[in-house]
Scaffold this active site. Structure first.
Site, PDB file in Angstrom:
ATOM      1  N   ASP A  40       0.941  -1.141   0.073  1.00  8.64           N
ATOM      2  CA  ASP A  40       0.093  -0.007   0.164  1.00  8.64           C
ATOM      3  C   ASP A  40       0.814   1.333  -0.123  1.00  8.64           C
ATOM      4  OD1 ASP A  40      -2.983   0.331  -0.650  1.00  8.64           O
ATOM      5  OD2 ASP A  40      -3.157   0.133   2.023  1.00  8.64           O
ATOM      6  N   HIS A 239     -18.690  -6.893   8.035  1.00  7.71           N
ATOM      7  CA  HIS A 239     -16.703  -6.133   6.900  1.00  7.71           C
ATOM      8  C   HIS A 239     -17.256  -7.046   5.423  1.00  7.71           C
ATOM      9  CE1 HIS A 239     -15.377  -5.829  11.148  1.00  7.71           C
ATOM     10  NE2 HIS A 239     -16.483  -4.842  11.211  1.00  7.71           N
ATOM     11  N   ASP A 256     -20.798   1.078   3.014  1.00  4.13           N
ATOM     12  CA  ASP A 256     -20.462   2.227   3.918  1.00  4.13           C
ATOM     13  C   ASP A 256     -19.332   2.529   3.276  1.00  4.13           C
ATOM     14  OD1 ASP A 256     -19.303   2.424   7.019  1.00  4.13           O
ATOM     15  OD2 ASP A 256     -19.404   0.796   7.490  1.00  4.13           O
ATOM     16  N   ASP A 267     -16.808   9.210   8.287  1.00  2.00           N
ATOM     17  CA  ASP A 267     -17.468   7.530   7.901  1.00  2.00           C
ATOM     18  C   ASP A 267     -19.417   7.594   8.280  1.00  2.00           C
ATOM     19  OD1 ASP A 267     -18.195   4.399   8.628  1.00  2.00           O
ATOM     20  OD2 ASP A 267     -16.885   4.673  11.116  1.00  2.00           O
ATOM     21  N   HIS A 346     -23.674  -5.111  16.641  1.00  2.00           N
ATOM     22  CA  HIS A 346     -22.805  -4.213  16.970  1.00  2.00           C
ATOM     23  C   HIS A 346     -22.191  -3.153  17.741  1.00  2.00           C
ATOM     24  CE1 HIS A 346     -24.060  -1.460  13.892  1.00  2.00           C
ATOM     25  NE2 HIS A 346     -24.464  -2.275  12.841  1.00  2.00           N
ATOM     26  N   HIS A 350     -18.736   5.535  17.379  1.00  2.00           N
ATOM     27  CA  HIS A 350     -17.354   5.167  17.664  1.00  2.00           C
ATOM     28  C   HIS A 350     -16.870   6.716  17.830  1.00  2.00           C
ATOM     29  CE1 HIS A 350     -15.983   5.055  14.236  1.00  2.00           C
ATOM     30  NE2 HIS A 350     -17.020   4.168  13.373  1.00  2.00           N
ATOM     31  N   HIS A 357     -11.666   5.230  13.215  1.00  2.00           N
ATOM     32  CA  HIS A 357     -12.185   4.397  14.510  1.00  2.00           C
ATOM     33  C   HIS A 357     -10.612   5.192  15.632  1.00  2.00           C
ATOM     34  CE1 HIS A 357     -14.307   0.834  13.475  1.00  2.00           C
ATOM     35  NE2 HIS A 357     -14.894   1.323  13.455  1.00  2.00           N
ATOM     36  N   GLU A 380     -24.425   4.960  14.552  1.00  2.00           N
ATOM     37  CA  GLU A 380     -24.588   3.635  13.691  1.00  2.00           C
ATOM     38  C   GLU A 380     -25.652   2.686  13.811  1.00  2.00           C
ATOM     39  OE1 GLU A 380     -21.054   1.731  12.155  1.00  2.00           O
ATOM     40  OE2 GLU A 380     -20.103   2.968  13.307  1.00  2.00           O
ATOM     41  N   TYR A 384     -30.541  -6.646  11.219  1.00  2.00           N
ATOM     42  CA  TYR A 384     -29.385  -7.410   9.958  1.00  2.00           C
ATOM     43  C   TYR A 384     -30.501  -8.796  10.041  1.00  2.00           C
ATOM     44  CZ  TYR A 384     -26.339  -3.809  10.309  1.00  2.00           C
ATOM     45  OH  TYR A 384     -25.084  -2.776  10.855  1.00  2.00           O
ATOM     46  N   ARG A 402     -28.102   0.092   7.792  1.00  2.00           N
ATOM     47  CA  ARG A 402     -27.436   0.149   8.974  1.00  2.00           C
ATOM     48  C   ARG A 402     -27.416   2.184   8.712  1.00  2.00           C
ATOM     49  NH1 ARG A 402     -23.481  -2.072   8.950  1.00  2.00           N
ATOM     50  NH2 ARG A 402     -22.033  -1.221   7.672  1.00  2.00           N
ATOM     51  N   GLU A 404     -25.737   5.521   9.123  1.00  3.55           N
ATOM     52  CA  GLU A 404     -24.546   6.095  10.026  1.00  3.55           C
ATOM     53  C   GLU A 404     -24.417   7.496   9.488  1.00  3.55           C
ATOM     54  OE1 GLU A 404     -20.663   3.813   8.944  1.00  3.55           O
ATOM     55  OE2 GLU A 404     -20.018   4.710  11.030  1.00  3.55           O
TER      56      GLU A 404
HETATM   57  N1  GLY Z   1     -16.780   1.642   8.086  1.00  6.86           N
HETATM   58  C1  GLY Z   1     -16.315   1.730   9.371  1.00  6.86           C
HETATM   59  C2  GLY Z   1     -17.032   1.122  10.780  1.00  6.86           C
HETATM   60  O1  GLY Z   1     -18.674   2.108  10.459  1.00  6.86           O
HETATM   61  O2  GLY Z   1     -17.541   1.418  11.745  1.00  6.86           O
HETATM   62 MN    MN Z   2     -18.658   3.788  12.141  1.00  7.80          MN
HETATM   63 MN    MN Z   3     -18.926   2.971   8.864  1.00  4.01          MN
END
Ligand code: GLY
Ligand code: MN
Ligand code: MN
Length: 436
Positions: A40, A239, A256, A267, A346, A350, A357, A380, A384, A402, A404
């Protein structure tokens, strides 16, 4: 944009915090390691960048709390290497850029370490950052301990600089918010393009490409995390990353995705039906998540906690699931024993900042940390129902939702930084209508 004054202020604040809490200390902050070719692209370590705005690998910063002095080690100028990897600031220029009182070539680091670290009570260093750095720390401590008969003192405590630095990063200043707003504006454009473009027959990767295209065209350095474009039942994979499926008429699409700008992340998740028209079950589930999300956002204020937001959102969604017959049981018990986990596995959100994060403690002395003005959180919630969930009627299976947003805690309440991105059923119908 590089604003030298901003970094001067951050370094001064860090040195003040060091002096107040660890009066005789030295902080040792390495840059991110260089990335081997073929991997990367390089991204500077967020702590290092926060203090310097300097984005070269092979650098190390030291802060001396007693002398109020900064020392920086960087890669020296090297015409041959710069031909391959691009220009280096070099030792003199880096001193200027990093506002250091002294600068040296990184090749002198090992020779200078003992002198820098000796006679400080506290060494502030992030152990576990990299093996190479850990080895250096341990070697330096060994060498200094062996010199105590000569009156040289080795640090008696090693403390993670996060206790100071991450507290600073957790509270966002105006410059941080400017960068984050820019990241969010670009991300908003990407989500809007996705809504207008996705249709039956589109591959998930086409939408991913469109998001990344929008990020890059607008000067974003990179996505803030792996872009999730999850259509139909893939929305239930939290994920999901393969982004390979071809979308079908009647699918929900969960995206997302957020970009980074000037080292600040956004995010954002939106879920919408292709073409903008929900089926009955999709809309019921969507509006339940939306209700929980809007309530949670309305509850964001100084003094509340992510734990309280989590409990509130779970309670709202569980009430709905019980009402719809998708779950059975007593509301209080389901919430208390977290029996909703198969539907909502979840957390509510955060910290958000330079890292998606972001850094900062979530609990203080074992208790959930109260929100303060200047913190940015995501909100968020999601529900599901994977295809494998045979406890519900067939028409509900394969749905994932979701929603967010990125929310700044303010003195008087909150500011939803992502509010321009379509979210209500009507807004989504309009935003997606180009695709019908
Ligand atoms: N895209 C990572 C999260 O929503 O935490
Ligand atoms: Mn997030
Ligand atoms: Mn996210």
């Amino acid at each position: 944009m590089f604003d030298p004054e901003l970094y001067v202020r951050r370094r001064a604040a860090f040195l003040d915090a060091m002096a107040a809490r660890f009066p005789n200390s030295i902080a040792w902050i390495p840059s991110a390691p260089a990335v081997p070719q073929g991997n990367d692209v390089f991204r500077q370590d967020s702590d290092f960048f926060y203090l310097t705005g300097f984005d070269e690998p092979g650098s190390v910063l030291f802060f001396d709390s007693k002398e109020k002095k900064t020392t920086v080690f960087v890669r020296p100028k090297n015409v041959k290497k710069e031909t391959w990897d691009g220009p280096r600031a070099g030792v003199d220029c880096a001193k200027e850029l990093c506002g250091a009182q002294e600068s040296f070539s990184i090749t002198q680091l090992d020779a200078k370490l003992c002198d820098l670290v000796k006679n400080h009570k506290t060494l502030l260093v992030h152990l576990g950052f990299s093996r190479a750095n850990d080895d250096r720390v341990i070697k330096t401590l060994h060498k200094l301990r062996a010199k105590k008969r000569k009156g040289i003192v080795a640090p008696s405590e090693v403390v993670d600089p996060a206790v100071l630095l991450h507290e600073m990063r957790l509270r966002k200043g105006p410059e941080d918010l400017t960068a984050m707003s820019k990241a969010i504006a670009i991300t908003a454009e990407a989500h809007a393009r996705a809504m207008a473009s996705a249709r039956p027959g589109t591959y998930e990767y086409e939408i991913e490409a469109l998001m990344l295209d929008t990020f890059r065209r607008n000067g974003s350095e990179r996505p803030a995390y792996g872009t999730i474009v999850a259509s139909g039942p893939n929305a239930c994979v939290l994920h999901y990353r393969s982004n390979r499926r071809q979308m079908l008429a009647g699918d929900l699409l969960l995206i997302d995705a957020g970009c980074e700008y000037d080292y600040f992340a956004s995010d954002v998740t939106r879920t919408f039906p292709l073409g903008g028209v929900f089926s009955r079950e999709q809309q019921i589930l969507y509006e339940l998540v939306l209700e929980a999300q809007i309530e949670a956002i309305a509850a964001v204020r100084v003094g509340t906690t992510l734990e309280k937001l989590q409990k509130g959102a779970a309670r709202t969604m569980v009430s709905g699931l019980l009402r719809l017959g998708l779950m059975e049981g007593d509301l209080d018990e389901v919430v208390k024993k977290q029996k909703f986990k198969p539907f909502y596995p979840h957390r509510i959100g955060h910290w958000l900042g330079m890292d998606v994060h972001d850094v900062g403690e979530y609990f203080i002395d074992g208790k959930p940390r109260p929100l303060e003005a200047g913190m940015v959180i995501t909100v968020e919630p999601g529900l599901y129902i994977p295809l494998s969930n045979e406890t519900v009627a067939a028409q509900w299976r394969g749905l994932g939702v979701r929603i967010e947003d990125d929310v700044l805690v303010t003195e008087t309440g909150r500011d939803v930084l992502t509010k321009s991105i379509p979210k209500t059923v009507d807004e989504l119908r309009y935003a997606c209508s180009g695709a019908s």
